[in-house]
Design an enzyme around this catalytic site. Structure first.
Site, PDB file in Angstrom:
ATOM      1  N   HIS A 183      74.107  26.690  41.760  1.00  0.00           N
ATOM      2  CA  HIS A 183      72.865  26.760  40.989  1.00  0.00           C
ATOM      3  C   HIS A 183      73.120  26.954  39.496  1.00  0.00           C
ATOM      4  O   HIS A 183      72.287  26.602  38.677  1.00  0.00           O
ATOM      5  CB  HIS A 183      71.910  27.792  41.606  1.00  0.00           C
ATOM      6  CG  HIS A 183      71.278  27.234  42.836  1.00  0.00           C
ATOM      7  ND1 HIS A 183      71.809  27.442  44.096  1.00  0.00           N
ATOM      8  CD2 HIS A 183      70.235  26.384  42.996  1.00  0.00           C
ATOM      9  CE1 HIS A 183      71.087  26.758  44.972  1.00  0.00           C
ATOM     10  NE2 HIS A 183      70.121  26.116  44.341  1.00  0.00           N
ATOM     11  N   ARG A 289      61.635  24.065  42.070  1.00  0.00           N
ATOM     12  CA  ARG A 289      62.360  25.129  42.790  1.00  0.00           C
ATOM     13  C   ARG A 289      61.645  26.460  42.540  1.00  0.00           C
ATOM     14  O   ARG A 289      61.977  27.174  41.587  1.00  0.00           O
ATOM     15  CB  ARG A 289      63.801  25.226  42.288  1.00  0.00           C
ATOM     16  CG  ARG A 289      64.697  24.070  42.698  1.00  0.00           C
ATOM     17  CD  ARG A 289      66.125  24.334  42.248  1.00  0.00           C
ATOM     18  NE  ARG A 289      67.083  23.453  42.881  1.00  0.00           N
ATOM     19  CZ  ARG A 289      67.518  22.297  42.352  1.00  0.00           C
ATOM     20  NH1 ARG A 289      67.083  21.886  41.193  1.00  0.00           N
ATOM     21  NH2 ARG A 289      68.409  21.570  43.008  1.00  0.00           N
ATOM     22  N   ARG A 324      58.595  22.917  46.139  1.00  0.00           N
ATOM     23  CA  ARG A 324      59.349  23.426  47.286  1.00  0.00           C
ATOM     24  C   ARG A 324      59.027  24.908  47.439  1.00  0.00           C
ATOM     25  O   ARG A 324      59.148  25.672  46.469  1.00  0.00           O
ATOM     26  CB  ARG A 324      60.847  23.260  47.063  1.00  0.00           C
ATOM     27  CG  ARG A 324      61.622  23.960  48.170  1.00  0.00           C
ATOM     28  CD  ARG A 324      63.074  23.748  48.096  1.00  0.00           C
ATOM     29  NE  ARG A 324      63.703  24.545  47.056  1.00  0.00           N
ATOM     30  CZ  ARG A 324      64.963  24.361  46.688  1.00  0.00           C
ATOM     31  NH1 ARG A 324      65.674  23.399  47.244  1.00  0.00           N
ATOM     32  NH2 ARG A 324      65.502  25.112  45.757  1.00  0.00           N
ATOM     33  N   GLU A 422      68.330  18.714  54.409  1.00  0.00           N
ATOM     34  CA  GLU A 422      69.548  19.241  53.786  1.00  0.00           C
ATOM     35  C   GLU A 422      70.459  19.893  54.811  1.00  0.00           C
ATOM     36  O   GLU A 422      71.576  20.286  54.510  1.00  0.00           O
ATOM     37  CB  GLU A 422      69.205  20.194  52.638  1.00  0.00           C
ATOM     38  CG  GLU A 422      68.189  21.259  52.984  1.00  0.00           C
ATOM     39  CD  GLU A 422      67.772  22.083  51.778  1.00  0.00           C
ATOM     40  OE1 GLU A 422      68.355  21.919  50.693  1.00  0.00           O
ATOM     41  OE2 GLU A 422      66.875  22.923  51.927  1.00  0.00           O
ATOM     42  N   ASN A 445      72.695  18.276  47.827  1.00  0.00           N
ATOM     43  CA  ASN A 445      73.613  19.381  47.509  1.00  0.00           C
ATOM     44  C   ASN A 445      73.960  20.152  48.780  1.00  0.00           C
ATOM     45  O   ASN A 445      75.131  20.387  49.086  1.00  0.00           O
ATOM     46  CB  ASN A 445      72.975  20.341  46.503  1.00  0.00           C
ATOM     47  CG  ASN A 445      72.489  19.638  45.258  1.00  0.00           C
ATOM     48  OD1 ASN A 445      73.004  18.585  44.919  1.00  0.00           O
ATOM     49  ND2 ASN A 445      71.497  20.197  44.597  1.00  0.00           N
ATOM     50  N   ASP A 446      72.929  20.544  49.503  1.00  0.00           N
ATOM     51  CA  ASP A 446      73.199  21.281  50.736  1.00  0.00           C
ATOM     52  C   ASP A 446      73.651  20.358  51.863  1.00  0.00           C
ATOM     53  O   ASP A 446      74.493  20.744  52.675  1.00  0.00           O
ATOM     54  CB  ASP A 446      71.957  22.072  51.168  1.00  0.00           C
ATOM     55  CG  ASP A 446      71.854  23.370  50.388  1.00  0.00           C
ATOM     56  OD1 ASP A 446      72.874  24.078  50.303  1.00  0.00           O
ATOM     57  OD2 ASP A 446      70.782  23.648  49.834  1.00  0.00           O
ATOM     58  N   ARG A 456      79.308  25.288  48.569  1.00  0.00           N
ATOM     59  CA  ARG A 456      79.046  24.653  47.273  1.00  0.00           C
ATOM     60  C   ARG A 456      79.384  25.539  46.087  1.00  0.00           C
ATOM     61  O   ARG A 456      79.401  25.062  44.943  1.00  0.00           O
ATOM     62  CB  ARG A 456      77.586  24.181  47.197  1.00  0.00           C
ATOM     63  CG  ARG A 456      76.573  25.289  47.301  1.00  0.00           C
ATOM     64  CD  ARG A 456      75.176  24.746  47.585  1.00  0.00           C
ATOM     65  NE  ARG A 456      74.446  24.397  46.385  1.00  0.00           N
ATOM     66  CZ  ARG A 456      73.175  24.020  46.381  1.00  0.00           C
ATOM     67  NH1 ARG A 456      72.492  23.906  47.502  1.00  0.00           N
ATOM     68  NH2 ARG A 456      72.566  23.739  45.259  1.00  0.00           N
ATOM     69  N   CYS A 493      66.412  14.483  46.129  1.00  0.00           N
ATOM     70  CA  CYS A 493      66.231  15.407  44.996  1.00  0.00           C
ATOM     71  C   CYS A 493      67.491  16.221  44.711  1.00  0.00           C
ATOM     72  O   CYS A 493      67.477  17.087  43.856  1.00  0.00           O
ATOM     73  CB  CYS A 493      65.038  16.320  45.230  1.00  0.00           C
ATOM     74  SG  CYS A 493      65.218  17.355  46.678  1.00  0.00           S
TER      75      CYS A 493
HETATM   76  C1  PEP Z   1      69.713  20.375  47.598  1.00  0.00           C
HETATM   77  O1  PEP Z   1      70.199  21.156  48.423  1.00  0.00           O
HETATM   78  O2  PEP Z   1      70.154  19.236  47.363  1.00  0.00           O
HETATM   79  C2  PEP Z   1      68.544  20.787  46.810  1.00  0.00           C
HETATM   80  C3  PEP Z   1      67.908  19.927  46.047  1.00  0.00           C
HETATM   81  O3  PEP Z   1      68.174  22.097  46.840  1.00  0.00           O
HETATM   82  P1  PEP Z   1      69.011  23.261  46.105  1.00  0.00           P
HETATM   83  O4  PEP Z   1      70.052  22.612  45.254  1.00  0.00           O
HETATM   84  O5  PEP Z   1      68.054  24.062  45.300  1.00  0.00           O
HETATM   85  O6  PEP Z   1      69.583  24.017  47.255  1.00  0.00           O
HETATM   86 MG    MG Z   2      69.129  22.898  48.998  1.00  0.00          MG
END
Ligand code: PEP
Ligand code: MG
Length: 563
Positions: A183, A289, A324, A422, A445-446, A456, A493
């Site tokens: 993040h 977010r 979200r 995710e 990302n997840d 991550r 996203c």
């Molecule tokens: C993701 O996981 O790709 C996502 C957009 O949510 P975050 O990065 O906030 O976990």
């Molecule tokens: Mg995520």
């Protein structure tokens, strides 16, 4: 000159003097009059926190401003001096008296039944930390005030520390820890600040005031560069500025590849990001977010406060705003919840899993969203959906809150309900989930972290955290196909949406919306504008034999050689 190789986390060229954020162990030395020194430090720290609070207000980071204001008052509370005096009287050293007082006051506050007061435990800990650093002559930690334009180098940075930095003064962020999808990296992109992570030798290689240069895409990092290297980076900065100017021409345009239109929406986490999204004329918001409204504050935001924030976002755009619901947990703990420590927080109680434990907290957000929905086209999506029963539970909560509000005579609006894809199980079962939902949004990302079992935030496994890995691409393709089969839109996203290769592959799969950090909106439009349906088909077939992410990139490179 010293060369290091990290992982690019936020694009751009950084050139500037180093400010180090130290987090080594230290001890506060004994002094002749400890209580006088402590009183003076508390006064200084209180002032510093007040200044930081004002700075946060001017950056529209109201949540952070509230915390800093509360901490500023706490630093002047006589309980600090009284507690330390008590331990000094019993013969403790100055440092022991400070650390013991901090833990005792934290424990005392944490044990209070009032959740608001219990949440002050974290605040008193942070105040003591600042006071100890001040007494030891070290620069302060969170809410670091940069002395001027600089490159901040740190072992690690928290999401809150990053969010609080002044984007005008931070020329770049370089850290030892943190993956490209942590993040911290996400916030850096939203702020338009170049960042490089995973520099294991960083803190042993730079001293305060050294000149450093780095590339936030390639991850190349140089301390005290030779003149040729410095000149090369100056030239890269000029090219990056020219690319940004070319991308700016796409502001306000709509992109399509053949007859498939693709919306390029913005990811936001606060008012500053929202303003940036409006300035870049993004096609609405693809990911708001909302957990950032909850982090680093003593109590969760009220229904009315949330209603104001969501209404403002909806009024800013005629296109959909995808909110979200709060994704607390993982690398985003909320201090006011005082949750037990987990061995594996990313595999624990995070996102929708937390709502079942705290239904009232969730219902407050749902009520705010249903009320705000009258202001625009609101799409709400749920993080960390792993199984269909979670979707059903969430729907029941929305139905319950809708009925409740209507019985109170409160006006509610229509919303579209979607899920983030995710967790790999959601991608594998996307066709089933799609039956009960209005849209799906892939969080790469997840999805990458869970598909490849690579934390991550852990720099040691960055090489595995690649959304272009064919395993991740296949999960995305399954999700896109499920959306097409069930007739609902699918977006992406996660950060991969801003990667020109990944974006082209997603559009080829039939994905109709990409949501990226504000500064990436127009560069993403510019990159997609170069594609045709034929080029996308050729690209997809060229990369299909690849067995890992780097191979996908190598096979895709000829299609992107002029960009
Ligand atoms: C993701 O996981 O790709 C996502 C957009 O949510 P975050 O990065 O906030 O976990
Ligand atoms: Mg995520």
């Amino acid at each position: 000159m010293k060369q290091l190789q990290g992982v690019g986390a936020s694009g751009g060229i950084a050139i500037g003097p180093v400010v180090r954020l130290e987090d080594e162990e230290f001890v506060v030395d004994d002094v002749d009059n400890p209580i006088e020194a402590l009183t003076e430090s508390c006064k200084e720290v209180s002032l510093e926190l007040e200044v930081l609070g004002k700075a946060a207000t001017s950056m529209d980071r109201i949540d952070a401003a509230e915390v800093l204001g509360a901490q500023s008052m706490m630093a002047q509370d006589p309980m600090i001096v009284d507690a330390v005096q008590g331990h000094l009287d019993q013969g403790a050293s100055f440092d022991d008296a400070l650390t013991t007082s901090a833990s005792e006051l934290q424990a005392m506050l944490a044990s209070l039944p009032d959740p608001y007061l219990a949440a002050r435990a974290a605040d008193i800990g942070e105040v003591f930390d600042r006071v100890r650093r001040h007494l030891a002559g070290l620069p302060s930690g969170a809410g670091l005030v940069l002395p001027g334009p600089s490159v901040l180098c740190a072992e690690t940075l928290t999401a809150a520390q990053t969010a609080l930095l002044d984007p005008e003064l931070v020329l770049g962020l370089a850290t030892v820890d943190g993956g490209p999808t942590s993040h911290v990296a996400i916030i850096a992109r939203a702020m338009g600040v170049p960042a490089v992570v995973g520099l294991s030798q960083l803190m042993g290689s730079v001293a305060a005031g050294d000149t450093v240069v780095f590339d936030g895409v390639s991850g190349e990092f140089f301390a005290n560069p030779d003149p040729e290297v410095a000149a090369d980076f100056e030239q890269r900065a000029v090219t990056a500025a020219a690319n940004a100017a070319a991308a700016a021409k796409f502001k306000g345009t709509k992109v399509a590849v053949g007859d498939q239109s693709v919306m390029i929406a913005a990811n936001v986490a606060n008012e500053a990001d929202l303003e940036r999204a409006v300035a870049e004329a993004s096609d609405g918001v693809g990911l708001f977010r909302t957990e950032f409204l909850y982090l680093d504050r003593p109590a969760p935001p009220s229904e009315d406060a949330q209603f104001e924030v969501y209404s403002a976002a909806l009024k800013a755009f005629k296109e959909p705003v995808v909110v979200r619901t709060f994704d607390i947990g993982g690398d985003k703990p909320a201090s006011f919840l005082d949750l037990p420590t987990e061995e594996n927080p990313f595999l624990g109680v995070r996102g929708v899993r937390l709502y079942v434990q705290f239904p009232e907290l969730f219902q407050t957000q749902v009520r705010a969203l249903l009320r705000a929905a009258t202001a625009g086209d609101l799409w709400v999506m749920i993080p960390m959906i792993a199984t269909a029963s979670e979707v059903h539970w969430v729907r029941e909560q929305f139905d319950h809150c809708r009925t409740q509000l209507q019985s109170e005579g409160v006006e509610v609006g229509r919303i579209s309900l979607g899920a983030m894809v995710e967790v790999p199980s959601a991608a594998l079962l996307a066709d089933m989930l799609a039956q009960d939902l209005d849209f799906l949004s892939i969080g790469t990302n997840d999805l990458t972290q869970y598909a490849l079992a690579a934390d991550r935030t852990n720099g040691a496994v960055d090489h595995l955290s690649d959304p272009l890995h064919p395993a991740v691409l296949r999960l995305c393709e399954m999700t896109a196909s499920a959306g097409i089969k069930r007739g609902i839109p699918v977006s992406v996203c996660g950060l991969a949406a801003a990667d020109p290769i990944a974006a082209a592959l997603f559009v080829q799969m039939g994905i109709s919306k990409l949501s990226v950090a504000g500064p990436s909106v127009n560069p993403s439009k510019a990159a997609l504008d170069r594609q045709t349906p034929e080029s996308l088909t050729k690209l997809a077939s060229a990369v299909s034999p690849a067995t890992d992410g780097p191979e996908v990139r190598t096979l895709a490179a000829p299609f992107f050689s002029d960009s």
